[in-house]
Design a protein around this motif. Structure first.
Motif, PDB file in Angstrom:
ATOM      1  N   GLN A 144      -3.210 -10.693 -16.669  1.00  0.00           N
ATOM      2  CA  GLN A 144      -3.159 -11.274 -15.353  1.00  0.00           C
ATOM      3  C   GLN A 144      -3.679 -10.630 -14.773  1.00  0.00           C
ATOM      4  OE1 GLN A 144      -2.135 -14.306 -15.060  1.00  0.00           O
ATOM      5  NE2 GLN A 144      -2.440 -14.434 -18.005  1.00  0.00           N
ATOM      6  N   GLY A 145      -4.348 -10.711 -13.000  1.00  0.00           N
ATOM      7  CA  GLY A 145      -5.464 -10.142 -12.605  1.00  0.00           C
ATOM      8  C   GLY A 145      -3.900  -9.375 -11.023  1.00  0.00           C
ATOM      9  N   TRP A 146      -3.265 -10.126 -11.198  1.00  0.00           N
ATOM     10  CA  TRP A 146      -2.239  -9.725  -9.909  1.00  0.00           C
ATOM     11  C   TRP A 146      -1.159  -8.764 -10.592  1.00  0.00           C
ATOM     12  CZ3 TRP A 146       2.971  -9.799 -10.769  1.00  0.00           C
ATOM     13  CH2 TRP A 146       3.420 -11.065 -12.396  1.00  0.00           C
ATOM     14  N   PHE A 147      -1.292  -8.896 -11.925  1.00  0.00           N
ATOM     15  CA  PHE A 147      -0.136  -7.905 -12.781  1.00  0.00           C
ATOM     16  C   PHE A 147      -0.796  -6.699 -12.665  1.00  0.00           C
ATOM     17  CE2 PHE A 147       3.170  -6.369 -14.604  1.00  0.00           C
ATOM     18  CZ  PHE A 147       3.280  -5.603 -16.062  1.00  0.00           C
ATOM     19  N   ILE A 148      -2.432  -6.922 -13.188  1.00  0.00           N
ATOM     20  CA  ILE A 148      -2.657  -5.223 -12.965  1.00  0.00           C
ATOM     21  C   ILE A 148      -2.643  -4.338 -11.532  1.00  0.00           C
ATOM     22  CG2 ILE A 148      -5.142  -4.314 -13.022  1.00  0.00           C
ATOM     23  CD1 ILE A 148      -5.982  -6.474 -15.795  1.00  0.00           C
ATOM     24  N   GLY A 149      -3.206  -5.705 -10.750  1.00  0.00           N
ATOM     25  CA  GLY A 149      -3.449  -4.503  -9.277  1.00  0.00           C
ATOM     26  C   GLY A 149      -2.334  -4.212  -8.593  1.00  0.00           C
ATOM     27  N   LEU A 150      -0.843  -4.482  -9.051  1.00  0.00           N
ATOM     28  CA  LEU A 150       0.418  -4.809  -8.674  1.00  0.00           C
ATOM     29  C   LEU A 150       0.653  -3.219  -9.298  1.00  0.00           C
ATOM     30  CD1 LEU A 150       3.515  -4.581  -6.938  1.00  0.00           C
ATOM     31  CD2 LEU A 150       3.598  -5.690  -9.636  1.00  0.00           C
ATOM     32  N   MET A 151       0.540  -3.294 -11.047  1.00  0.00           N
ATOM     33  CA  MET A 151       0.193  -1.656 -11.478  1.00  0.00           C
ATOM     34  C   MET A 151       0.330  -0.709 -10.940  1.00  0.00           C
ATOM     35  SD  MET A 151       2.598  -2.030 -13.531  1.00  0.00           S
ATOM     36  CE  MET A 151       3.705  -2.895 -12.451  1.00  0.00           C
ATOM     37  N   CYS A 152      -1.538  -0.802 -10.450  1.00  0.00           N
ATOM     38  CA  CYS A 152      -2.405   0.204  -9.919  1.00  0.00           C
ATOM     39  C   CYS A 152      -1.639   0.356  -8.223  1.00  0.00           C
ATOM     40  CB  CYS A 152      -4.076  -0.645  -9.420  1.00  0.00           C
ATOM     41  SG  CYS A 152      -4.807  -1.175 -10.944  1.00  0.00           S
ATOM     42  N   ALA A 153      -0.998  -0.236  -7.736  1.00  0.00           N
ATOM     43  CA  ALA A 153      -0.691   0.113  -6.233  1.00  0.00           C
ATOM     44  C   ALA A 153       0.949   1.383  -6.850  1.00  0.00           C
ATOM     45  CB  ALA A 153       0.052  -1.223  -6.087  1.00  0.00           C
ATOM     46  N   VAL A 154       1.270   0.600  -7.871  1.00  0.00           N
ATOM     47  CA  VAL A 154       2.441   1.843  -8.159  1.00  0.00           C
ATOM     48  C   VAL A 154       2.364   2.752  -8.591  1.00  0.00           C
ATOM     49  CG1 VAL A 154       4.832   1.748  -9.683  1.00  0.00           C
ATOM     50  CG2 VAL A 154       4.240  -0.430  -8.858  1.00  0.00           C
ATOM     51  N   ALA A 155       0.181   2.650  -9.479  1.00  0.00           N
ATOM     52  CA  ALA A 155       0.249   4.695  -9.739  1.00  0.00           C
ATOM     53  C   ALA A 155      -0.054   5.151  -9.209  1.00  0.00           C
ATOM     54  CB  ALA A 155      -0.429   3.633 -10.459  1.00  0.00           C
ATOM     55  N   LEU A 156      -0.395   4.388  -7.783  1.00  0.00           N
ATOM     56  CA  LEU A 156      -1.118   5.244  -6.831  1.00  0.00           C
ATOM     57  C   LEU A 156      -0.046   5.391  -5.689  1.00  0.00           C
ATOM     58  CD1 LEU A 156      -3.798   6.188  -4.922  1.00  0.00           C
ATOM     59  CD2 LEU A 156      -3.794   3.997  -3.279  1.00  0.00           C
ATOM     60  N   LEU A 157       1.073   5.410  -5.713  1.00  0.00           N
ATOM     61  CA  LEU A 157       1.935   5.233  -5.286  1.00  0.00           C
ATOM     62  C   LEU A 157       2.908   7.100  -5.591  1.00  0.00           C
ATOM     63  CD1 LEU A 157       4.256   5.467  -2.993  1.00  0.00           C
ATOM     64  CD2 LEU A 157       6.012   3.278  -4.080  1.00  0.00           C
ATOM     65  N   ILE A 158       2.615   6.703  -7.143  1.00  0.00           N
ATOM     66  CA  ILE A 158       3.574   7.859  -8.122  1.00  0.00           C
ATOM     67  C   ILE A 158       2.796   8.476  -7.766  1.00  0.00           C
ATOM     68  CG2 ILE A 158       3.875   8.596  -9.949  1.00  0.00           C
ATOM     69  CD1 ILE A 158       4.841   5.755 -10.435  1.00  0.00           C
ATOM     70  N   LEU A 159       1.202   8.534  -8.386  1.00  0.00           N
ATOM     71  CA  LEU A 159       0.310   9.802  -7.728  1.00  0.00           C
ATOM     72  C   LEU A 159       0.611  10.555  -6.995  1.00  0.00           C
ATOM     73  CD1 LEU A 159      -2.098  11.546  -9.740  1.00  0.00           C
ATOM     74  CD2 LEU A 159      -3.683   9.687  -8.021  1.00  0.00           C
ATOM     75  N   ILE A 160       0.456  10.293  -5.595  1.00  0.00           N
ATOM     76  CA  ILE A 160       0.803  10.780  -4.154  1.00  0.00           C
ATOM     77  C   ILE A 160       2.146  12.062  -4.398  1.00  0.00           C
ATOM     78  CG2 ILE A 160       0.689  10.053  -1.352  1.00  0.00           C
ATOM     79  CD1 ILE A 160      -0.697   7.979  -1.559  1.00  0.00           C
ATOM     80  N   LEU A 161       3.390  11.608  -4.704  1.00  0.00           N
ATOM     81  CA  LEU A 161       4.480  11.701  -4.938  1.00  0.00           C
ATOM     82  C   LEU A 161       4.374  13.094  -5.956  1.00  0.00           C
ATOM     83  CD1 LEU A 161       6.783   9.085  -5.426  1.00  0.00           C
ATOM     84  CD2 LEU A 161       6.573   9.501  -3.178  1.00  0.00           C
ATOM     85  N   LEU A 162       3.841  12.757  -6.556  1.00  0.00           N
ATOM     86  CA  LEU A 162       3.676  14.101  -7.907  1.00  0.00           C
ATOM     87  C   LEU A 162       2.522  15.037  -7.268  1.00  0.00           C
ATOM     88  CD1 LEU A 162       2.882  11.931 -11.162  1.00  0.00           C
ATOM     89  CD2 LEU A 162       4.797  13.290 -10.440  1.00  0.00           C
ATOM     90  N   ILE A 163       1.445  14.464  -6.256  1.00  0.00           N
ATOM     91  CA  ILE A 163       0.744  15.659  -5.998  1.00  0.00           C
ATOM     92  C   ILE A 163       1.853  16.601  -4.827  1.00  0.00           C
ATOM     93  CG2 ILE A 163      -1.169  15.808  -3.707  1.00  0.00           C
ATOM     94  CD1 ILE A 163      -2.523  13.388  -4.835  1.00  0.00           C
TER      95      ILE A 163
END
Length: 1302
Positions: A1165-1184
């Protein structure tokens, strides 16, 4: 004065005297008798063979014995006579052989160390004890030694030696600190069986100065302490990880000998970092169930109660993530002697024979030696009645002087057994042990048991008489037991009287009288009746009894099988129980129990308490019995019965039951005649001739049946000839020359008159013969002799009495006796259908030669030999039975390539006929079984050595072996498949030109001329390089590397064959399918020229339709077939354009069944893929942010564990509790590690195979995208890597991303 004994009415079990286990005579355990009989000595108590004593206390050496006369005792010490009178410190207990050595008053225990043996002697022989070794316990002090501190690098191994002083018995070792607290132990730190403390790897927390070894000596209750040991651990960064190395035992092999029945302890302790884990196996077998235990964190293997079957090689394997090491312990189980048959005491009469048997086993086999009265039998006084035959002494025609005590000694290098057994020859006149004039009382019609316990040598004969001048008792009404007891199974009034028991042997005669009284049974003539009582009313139950006048009865009332409540409302009278002011809790069953000393009877009734209604309660009860029965209209075959009904007790009578008694044939037995409705009070009854009738009537309502009425007058019908003939007439011969005619006789009232007989007639069927007849009495069988074998007869049986014959009977057909068939089936032919099935034909035998009822044919067949091995074996004949007149049959379950024989026999009711001549036939070759084993050893950079065993069942002549193998990369994809044909006489080969550090999968099978057998598979890995330097593995760019360890080398006895692997081009291999409901993902492996254009052909399996063709875009190695029918089997193959005839082999797959509804996958589902991308981006910022903080020198704890499918082995772990540690700058450059997935024995279990996408199947956890890539949630599949298409390593699916970051 008579002694009185009561015998209950219920049949009591016969109580027999407990007897000593002997061969010829039973000696009752009667105290008075035993006091009078002579008996050789018997050792009853002695000290243990190895007796360790406390040197501070008096030494007590036990020796107790019994005998008649009482035995005297003497001792030897170290093989010579021990004169206790000359040693003031030694005393012997009175009437005993037990020695007491006084140590507490100046004696020294060491002075009395030695081997002691006790002898008990009387005029009939001498018994000896075991050799008792006396040793004082010792608890020596620790030798002083200077202990240097142990300086150890973190991660290294360490052994702290205890070396306790040698004590007797050995001390118990444990480690403690200065505060007397036990040192904690774990998989990393543990104490060995020798008491040493082992560290697999030391950690900084192991630094301390008070490692103290303690030795506890239990016998002296003392504890010795070793000087404290200091350990200092210094750290180095980084800590180097190490492969396992065994600290104990050393080397690769060792041996261990243990005795049968003991506890086997095997130990393996290994060093290494990470801490190795120990695993135990038994080569060529399983560890014994229920007797195997693991101790000391699995470092110690414990097997209790070992036997010779536990001998073998036990392997311990120590493993960590860097590798493994093993040690093989060869265990041999020996055995000290143990009894098979110990000699047992023998009591004989003069002139009798007997044997003493002494049989023992052990490893090695023990030797047997005999002693007589403690002296070796070779030098003992001669006895002409005695003969020694190895482990047996045979006695013939013994005399009283033959009495002696014999000792059997069974010994080997591991111990000995000593057993005493006496031979006691007794000559005793008869004695009766039952008291004189004993009185027995029994209830009439109950069994009576009259005792006559006796003893004598020789064994006396027992006879019973009744009365003063009565004759000897014989007959079926008495049972004579071996112990002398007389049993009267059914004692009647006339059984009462005086009985005399006479015992006699050649030395004398004795008699004893006992008395028997027969008592009348106790009866309840007025039983309590069912009561329905209103609340607060009075209830009364009657219980009137009749009993023998000489017995005193006691009457007890119970409520619900328990004592009556302690309540003054319950009044117990002589013949009744009255309950005043009844309440609801008085509901229940009341039982009247009458007991005498001989019998017991009871009767019960139910009390129901009901509420008091405003109007008088209606009491419902069973009807009263009918009365005033009258017979009228008497005729020969009928009569009319009338009666007056009794009170129906508020419940209408539904029907009357009429019963009759035949006083002429069955007096006292009432039979059902008929029943009529409750409104009818007369009935016309049909009668039979020659019956003396009486009738009674029972009334029935909803509550139950009334008591029967009083019987009517008797009516005797006139006699008549029989109305019917016997039923179930049969004629079956029991021998070849007779005919047995049987029938069911008429019952008494069917005879219709006196003088019932039967006329039996017979004649041979289909022969013009007259009937032969004979009249027999009222029996059920007649045998006609001298008949031909198995011929049909016409038979009839007619009843007759004094008034005439019954009607003419019907005829039945019977046969005279059968005999065995005369001839064997002929023309036996065998048609071999395949290698395991044959069909046999034969000609039927003429029916005249069967000489009986044809039941069928039996085929006997057996394997003579295998055509491949030419080795004969034990012949095991098999039998198949074919019912009826069948002339062929199938022989299943044959072994391929074997020679068989068979014969055929005809079967009738008498048995089997002669066998046909043996017919020989051979089964053709079949495909062989799989090779017995496949081992892959000696891995190098580019080669592997293969060894195999021939098939257990070749099923023919082996022509060759076929080896196929292919590489497996880090994503578990299979490479090109190489095939090699190997001669049948080879048993090993070396494959060269392989890639280093590469996993290969091997498929191996054998062939005969028929075809290929089942294959065996293995996997193996070539090593990385000769120096063990880690190099990038194939597929290392996909996220991880592998560390591979080598297997152990195997010695070769035959020079192996060498093959060089040549690549084969072009080829399409390993076509695999993963099917869903309406589509399937097809993938393959291609080797050949670049830029090939592929196509996929498919169709319905088994269909003759043309193949459907789909073109694959580009040079991809996968394709998705869409629009398939659910639940359908398809065939598929892959080809390449431009290469004529170049196609893969066919594969067959089946689509999944149609589903009623389909769940939408959230991952698409498109909305779920978008949500997962946002979560991944947030976690990536925390890791940096975290990474920047780490580069500044700081550390931070990882507080949460990943709970998706991240590999736990790539996370740094704390050694003690397994939680995540802290990341630091110094470790950022380290490569991530992953443990080897190959088991040490190079076997791959089917369930662990991950070389195919099919393992993942279809369901809610996984499906295919339209581009052919596979996505899924691998819950429950932690051992599998994600299945990928060609581009899966570059673009992970959103579901995988969710699993990584949630």
């Amino acid at each position: 004065m008579m002694k009185k004994m009561n015998i209950p009415t219920s049949k009591t079990s016969l109580v027999l005297f407990l007897c000593q286990i002997i061969s010829a005579l039973d000696v009752p355990l009667d105290s008075k008798l035993l006091e009078e009989l002579s008996q050789p000595p018997t050792i009853t108590q002695q000290s243990p063979k190895d007796y360790i004593v406390d040197p501070r206390e008096n030494i007590v050496i036990q020796c107790e014995a019994k005998g008649k006369p009482p035995p005297s005792f003497s001792w030897t010490r170290n093989g010579t006579h021990f004169d206790i009178d000359k040693d003031s410190q030694v005393t012997m207990k009175p009437n005993s052989g037990t020695l007491v050595i006084n140590i507490m008053n100046g004696g020294k225990a060491e002075a009395y160390e030695g081997v002691y043996q006790c002898t008990a002697r009387n005029e009939r022989g001498a018994a000896v004890s075991n050799n008792i070794m006396i040793r004082p316990s010792r608890s020596p002090l620790w030798t002083k030694e200077k202990l240097e501190p142990n300086h150890v690098r973190e991660g290294d191994s360490l052994v702290l030696h205890c070396r306790p002083p040698v004590g007797l018995p050995p001390p118990i070792i444990f480690w403690m600190d200065n505060a007397f607290q036990r040192l904690p132990q774990s998989e990393r730190v543990s104490q060995g069986l020798n008491g040493d403390l082992y560290f697999s790897n030391v950690q900084p927390e192991d630094t301390r100065e008070d490692y103290i070894c303690y030795a506890r000596f239990n016998h002296t209750q003392t504890i010795q302490q070793k000087q404290p040991i200091s350990v200092k651990v210094y750290s180095t960064k980084p800590v180097t990880e190490r492969q396992p190395v065994l600290l104990t035992p050393t080397g690769s092999t060792s041996t261990k000998v243990e005795l049968r029945g003991n506890v086997l302890l095997l130990e393996c302790i290994a060093a290494g970092l990470p801490t190795p884990v120990i695993r135990w196996i038994k080569e060529g077998g399983e560890l014994p169930a229920n007797r195997t235990f693991f101790e000391n964190f699995k470092k110690t293997l414990k097997i209790i109660d070992v036997s010779e079957a536990d001998s073998g090689n036990y392997k311990c394997i120590a493993r960590n993530t860097l590798g493994s090491v093993y040690h093989v312990i060869s265990v041999t189980v020996k055995a000290a002697p143990y009894w098979i048959t110990a000699p047992r005491n023998l009591v004989l009469s003069p002139g009798e024979d007997g044997t003493l048997i002494c049989r023992a086993n052990g490893n090695p086999k023990p030797s047997i030696s005999w002693l007589a009265n403690g002296v070796p039998i070779a030098i003992a006084p001669e006895d002409p009645s005695r003969k020694v035959d190895g482990d047996t002494i045979i006695f013939s025609h013994v005399q009283e002087r033959s009495s002696a005590v014999y000792q059997c000694n069974a010994s080997n290098e591991y111990g000995y057994l000593l057993a005493n057994a006496f031979v006691n020859v007794l000559a005793e006149p008869p004695r009766i042990l039952t008291p004189a004039n004993k009185l027995y009382q029994v209830i009439a019609d109950s069994p009576a048991l009259l005792d006559c316990a006796y003893f004598g040598s020789p064994k006396p004969e027992i006879e019973w008489f009744k009365g003063v001048k009565g004759s000897i008792l014989r007959g079926n009404e008495y049972v004579f037991h071996d112990n002398g007891t007389l049993e009267i199974p059914v004692a009647q009034k006339n059984s009462a009287g005086t009985y005399t028991c006479v015992a006699r042997n050649e030395l004398g005669k004795i008699q004893n009288e006992v008395h028997l009284e027969i008592k009348d049974p106790t009866m309840i003539i007025k039983q309590p009746e069912y009561k329905v009582i209103q609340r607060y009313g009075h209830a009364s139950f009657e219980c009137i009894i009749k009993h023998d006048s000489t017995l005193l009865p006691t009457v007890t009332w119970l409520k619900d099988n328990e004592e009556l409540p302690d309540d003054e409302r319950f009044l117990v009278g002589k013949d009744n129980l009255t309950i005043m002011n009844v309440t609801d809790k008085d509901d229940g069953t009341y039982t009247c129990v009458v007991n005498t000393t001989l019998d017991s009877v009871s009767a019960s009734a139910v009390l129901t308490v009901v509420a008091a209604p405003p109007t008088p309660a209606i009491i419902y009860a069973r009807p009263n019995p009918p009365f005033d029965l009258e017979l009228t209209g008497q005729l020969e075959r009928s009569i009319t019965l009338s009666w007056i009904p009794g009170d129906e007790n508020n419940s209408p009578i539904t029907n009357f039951i009429i019963e009759y008694e035949d006083a002429l044939h069955e007096p006292g037995v009432w039979h059902y005649q008929t029943e009529v409705p409750g409104t009818q009070t007369t009935v016309k009854l049909k009668l039979s001739p020659y019956v003396n009738y009486s009738f009674r009537v029972i009334a029935v309502n909803k509550i139950g049946r009334s008591q029967p009425s009083e019987p009517s007058d008797q009516y005797l019908t006139k006699s008549a000839s029989p109305d019917e003939n016997p039923a179930n007439v049969q004629g079956i011969g029991s021998e070849p020359d007779n005919l047995v005619i049987t029938w069911e006789p008429l019952k008494g009232f069917q005879s219709n008159g006196p003088g019932l007989q039967y006329k039996v007639s017979w004649r041979q069927k289909d022969v013009d013969d007259e009937w032969t007849s004979v009249i027999v009495a009222n029996v059920s069988k007649y045998i006609v002799s001298g008949t031909p074998t198995f011929v049909p007869y016409e038979i009839k049986v007619q009843a007759l009495n004094d008034l005439g014959y019954a009607p003419e009977p019907s005829e039945v057909i019977g046969h005279s006796g059968e005999d065995l068939p005369m001839v064997a089936p002929g023309n036996v032919q065998v048609h071999v259908i395949n290698s395991t099935l044959a069909k046999v034909h034969w000609d039927p035998v003429p029916l005249k030669t069967v000489r009986g009822h044809l039941q069928g044919y039996k085929v006997y067949y057996w394997k003579v030999q295998s055509l491949s091995r030419r080795s004969r074996r034990h012949v095991e004949k098999k039998i198949l039975t074919f019912r009826g007149n069948k002339t062929f049959g199938m022989l299943p379950g044959l072994e391929p390539y074997s020679s068989y024989k068979l014969n055929v026999r005809v079967v009738n009711g008498k048995g089997e006929g002669p066998a046909s001549p043996d017919k020989v036939f051979n089964t053709p070759e079949g495909v062989p079984s799989s090779p017995s084993f496949l081992k892959i050893t000696n891995p190098t950079l580019d080669s592997l050595t293969l060894e195999w065993g021939s098939p257990t069942h070749p099923n023919g002549v082996l022509t060759s072996y076929t080896l196929k193998f292919q590489p497996i990369n880090n994503t578990h994809e299979l490479g090109p498949l190489v095939e090699i044909r190997i001669p049948a006489n080879e048993s090993s080969l070396i494959l060269k030109n392989l890639n280093y550090s590469t996993r290969y999968k091997f498929y191996f099978n054998a062939q005969t001329s028929v075809g290929s057998g089942s294959q065996i598979t293995e996997e193996a890995v070539t090593i990385m390089d000769e120096a063990g330097i880690l190099r990038p593995a194939v597929g290392a760019g996909k996220g991880y590397s592998e560390i591979i360890f080598a297997t152990s080398p195997v010695m070769h006895t035959v020079r192996p064959t060498f093959y060089k692997v040549q690549p084969l081009y072009p080829r399409i291999r390993n076509v695999t399918t993963a099917a869903a409901e309406t589509y399937a993902n097809i993938s393959w492996e291609y080797e050949g020229p670049d830029h090939a254009n592929f196509y996929v052909e498919y169709g319905v399996a088994g269909s003759k339709e043309d193949w459907k063709k789909e073109i694959v875009n580009g040079s991809r190695s996968f394709f998705v077939l869409k629009g398939l029918t659910p639940g359908t089997a398809y065939k598929v193959r892959v080809g390449a354009e431009g290469l004529s005839g170049f196609r893969s082999s066919e594969d067959v797959f089946e689509t999944g069944p149609a589903m009623a509804s389909r769940q939408v996958d959230i991952a698409t589902q498109g909305w779920f893929i978008g949500l997962m991308c946002a979560v991944a981006l947030l976690i990536l910022i925390l890791l940096i942010v975290c990474f920047i903080r780490r580069n500044k020198g700081g550390k931070y704890p990882v507080k949460e564990k990943e709970d998706a499918h991240a590999d736990p082995e790539i996370q740094p772990m704390k050694e003690d509790d397994g939680t995540f540690g802290e990341y630091s700058d110094a470790e950022d450059h380290k490569p991530l590690k992953k443990g080897s997935r190959t088991p040490s024995d190079r076997t791959v279990k089917k369930e662990d195979s991950d070389d195919s996408l099919v393992d993942y199947g279809e369901g809610v956890n996984g499906q295919f995208n339209e581009d052919g890539s596979f996505i899924g949630q691998y819950s429950g599949k932690k051992e599998k890597e994600p299945a990928e298409g060609n581009e899966s390593s570059e673009a992970p699916s959103p579901v995988n991303a969710m699993n990584s970051f949630v």
